[in-house]
Each structure stands twice: as structure tokens, then as C-alpha cells.
Scaffold this motif. Structure first.
Motif, short mmCIF file in Angstrom:
data_model
loop_
_atom_site.label_atom_id
_atom_site.label_comp_id
_atom_site.label_asym_id
_atom_site.label_seq_id
_atom_site.Cartn_x
_atom_site.Cartn_y
_atom_site.Cartn_z
N SER A 120 0.84 -1.19 0.00
CA SER A 120 0.00 0.00 0.00
C SER A 120 0.88 1.24 0.00
O SER A 120 1.86 1.31 0.75
CB SER A 120 -0.92 0.03 1.22
OG SER A 120 -1.56 1.29 1.34
N SER A 121 0.50 2.21 -0.79
CA SER A 121 1.26 3.47 -0.82
C SER A 121 1.09 4.26 0.46
O SER A 121 1.83 5.21 0.72
CB SER A 121 0.82 4.32 -2.02
OG SER A 121 -0.57 4.61 -1.93
N ASN A 122 0.11 3.86 1.29
CA ASN A 122 -0.13 4.56 2.56
C ASN A 122 0.32 3.76 3.78
O ASN A 122 -0.14 4.03 4.89
CB ASN A 122 -1.63 4.89 2.70
CG ASN A 122 -2.06 5.98 1.75
OD1 ASN A 122 -1.38 7.00 1.62
ND2 ASN A 122 -3.17 5.78 1.06
N THR A 123 1.18 2.78 3.59
CA THR A 123 1.68 2.01 4.73
C THR A 123 2.43 2.93 5.70
O THR A 123 3.33 3.68 5.28
CB THR A 123 2.61 0.88 4.27
OG1 THR A 123 1.91 0.04 3.35
CG2 THR A 123 3.08 0.05 5.46
N TYR A 124 2.08 2.87 6.97
CA TYR A 124 2.73 3.68 8.01
C TYR A 124 3.93 2.89 8.53
O TYR A 124 3.79 1.75 8.98
CB TYR A 124 1.75 3.96 9.14
CG TYR A 124 2.22 4.99 10.14
CD1 TYR A 124 1.67 6.27 10.16
CD2 TYR A 124 3.19 4.69 11.08
CE1 TYR A 124 2.08 7.22 11.08
CE2 TYR A 124 3.61 5.63 12.01
CZ TYR A 124 3.05 6.89 12.00
OH TYR A 124 3.47 7.82 12.92
#
Length: 309
Positions: free
Chosen positions: A251-255
């Protein structure tokens, strides 16, 4: 308005079936990728050294965790004794290797959760829970029936089985796995788990399937989702670029929290590959690599954690 995942599971009456399925995995034990096959219900001990009872090393509000977990009240941390990995550099060596802690039943563990909630902690954070998932499910069930309503954090080394994680769907709100190594030769040498790279990737995919990207409320406190830790190692033994590429593709939004606090603990002091801390340059390079590979959500406190020796 936030509602913990386990409240729906409680309403739907699905806790008993989850607990029963998890307990079956204790005899023969197939809870984690080790698949020792011992009869833990019959008080036999496998790789983790535990039987049918969990052991607790410490319970307290923790203010040193990732910023979305801490807030003003801290993260309600419950350190589980032992581990299904044997990292030669473990910073919790007394707990993971020397087995400090006391056996506790489900009610005792549940009371710890309620105590932490009463103290104002924003979540219940189980540290190294992989080998005691059946016991945790039973304890969480007791706590939920008695008023627990804050998020559950599953804080793991990442060496988890997908089949076991599926039993936690609808129970765990926040998954916080380590992504330690991407090279099986390194993981075998440094933590006695040659299959770690494939196991951790499968586990993280399953965690993300269950809870998605990390979500925070108006106060910046995490309520649900995936938060990944990656410890920078000397001479890039952690294969940071491969790790970040995997997470960005997930995911491009992985934290992600890229950590620089490696130091040689335990038997690592006697191993030339890992007997030194990470340099400023190595850490800076790891941050650059993460950005190059498309990781844009980095723990905001990471730059403040610089500790070089």
C-alpha cells in the motif's frame, strides 16, 4: 465514532468458536510457524518454553511507543514472556530468552487490560504475543465482557502464521509487526528462523487485509490499521530497500517506523557482523531509501530518536 472490532465479535457471539479453534492449535502445537507439535495442553513445552498458560513479564503505560499509540495517556503495554524468535541482539533479553515473568490465567490478564484502560491508556498493547494467541483470545473475551472498549494492538516480531492471524480478525484493531530481515540466510543466523522472510511477508499481507492502512482520530491517536517497524541494522543486514519496496507495493499509505536504536545486546556483542551500533549515515540512508521506494508515512517521532554511540 470509534468502536473496537471485538465489540461486534462479542455481539455476534463469535468469541467461543475463535477460542475453541485456537486452543486446538495448542495440541499438537501449530500456533506459530515453528509448528513444534508438542502437547501444550498437556503441559509440554515447545520452542517458546510455555505450556497452556501465558506468562506476563510486566504491565504499564508506555510513553516510548510510536506517536499514534501514545497520545497523552500512553500505550497500555503488556509484555508477554518468551518469544518464538531467538534474536541474538534482543533488547528484551531477560524476558524473551531468560523467561522472566509469572504465569497468569485469562481473568488475571483481563484485569490488567481493564486497569490500563482505567489509567487512561489509549490502547492495550500486547508485546510478543505470537506464541500465546489462544490464551490472549480467552483473556480479551473476559475483558470485553467486563467493559474493555479501547483498541487492541498486536505488537509482534512478525513471525506469525496466517491461519492463526485469521482467528484474530474482528478482535485486533491495530497490527504492529516488525519487518526484520528479507534474507533467509541472515534470519537463520541472527534469529534461528530461515523461513522468516516469507512468513513475515505473508503475515503482513494478512494483517493489512484485515485492518487496512493506519487510521487515526482527530487527536492523532491510532484507532485501526497496520503500523510496521523496521530496525536499521549494521551494513544493511536488514535489506532495507527490499523491505520498503515490499511495503510500498502492499500500500502506498503504509505507516512505517524506521528505527535507529539498534545496539548489540545479548550474544550479539560476540558476533562481528552485529557487534556495533548503526551509524548516522546508515540511518540517514535508510530514510532516503524509504522515500525512494515510495514510503511517505514515516513515524513523525523517528528523527527525534537518533541515538548514536
Amino acid at each position: 465514532m470509534f468502536e473496537a472490532a471485538y465489540l461486534r465479535t462479542l455481539r455476534e457471539g463469535r468469541f467461543p468458536e475463535k477460542i475453541a479453534a485456537a486452543k486446538k492449535m495448542l495440541s499438537p502445537c501449530t500456533v506459530c510457524p515453528r509448528e513444534c507439535g508438542v502437547d501444550r495442553l498437556g503441559r509440554e513445552k515447545g520452542f517458546c518454553g510455555l505450556t497452556d498458560k501465558a506468562m506476563i513479564a510486566s504491565v504499564h503505560p508506555h510513553f516510548g511507543e510510536e506517536s499514534p499509540l501514545v497520545g497523552s495517556g500512553g500505550s497500555g503495554t503488556i509484555f508477554i514472556t518468551s518469544c518464538n524468535l531467538r534474536c541474538v541482539f534482543c533488547q528484551n533479553y531477560e524476558i524473551s530468552h531468560l523467561m522472566e515473568g509469572q504465569e497468569e490465567d485469562a481473568n488475571q490478564m483481563g484485569r490488567h487490560m481493564l486497569d490500563l484502560q482505567r489509567m487512561g491508556c489509549h490502547n492495550i498493547n500486547f508485546v510478543t504475543p505470537t506464541h500465546v494467541v489462544p490464551q490472549l483470545l480467552e483473556a480479551i473475551h473476559w475483558a470485553v465482557e467486563n467493559g474493555l472498549n479501547v483498541p487492541i494492538v498486536y505488537n509482534t516480531g512478525g513471525y506469525d502464521k496466517v491461519e492463526t492471524l485469521r482467528l484474530l480478525e474482528g478482535v485486533v484493531d491495530i497490527y504492529m509487526p516488525d519487518l526484520k530481515f528479507m534474507d533467509s540466510r541472515v534470519s537463520k543466523e541472527l534469529m534461528d528462523a530461515h523461513d522468516y522472510p516469507e512468513a513475515v511477508k505473508a503475515a503482513i499481507r494478512e494483517m493489512h487485509r484485515q485492518v487496512g492502512d493506519l487510521e487515526v482520530n482527530a487527536q492523532g491517536i491510532a484507532t485501526r490499521g497496520l503500523l510496521v517497524r523496521h530496525l536499521v541494522m549494521p551494513d544493511d543486514l536488514a535489506s532495507t530497500r527490499q523491505a520498503m519496496r515490499f511495503l510500498a507495493e502492499l500500500s502506498s499509505n503504509t505507516y512505517v517506523n524506521i528505527m535507529n536504536q539498534y545496539r548489540p545486546c545479548g550474544s550479539a556483542v560476540r558476533m562481528p557482523k552485529v557487534n556495533r551500533s548503526v551509524t548516522r549515515q546508515e540511518y540517514a540512508q535508510a530514510l532516503e531509501i524509504a522515500q525512494e521506494e515510495g514510503i511517505s508515512r514515516l513515524d513523525e517521532r523517528a528523527p527525534l530518536r537518533l541515538r548514536f554511540f
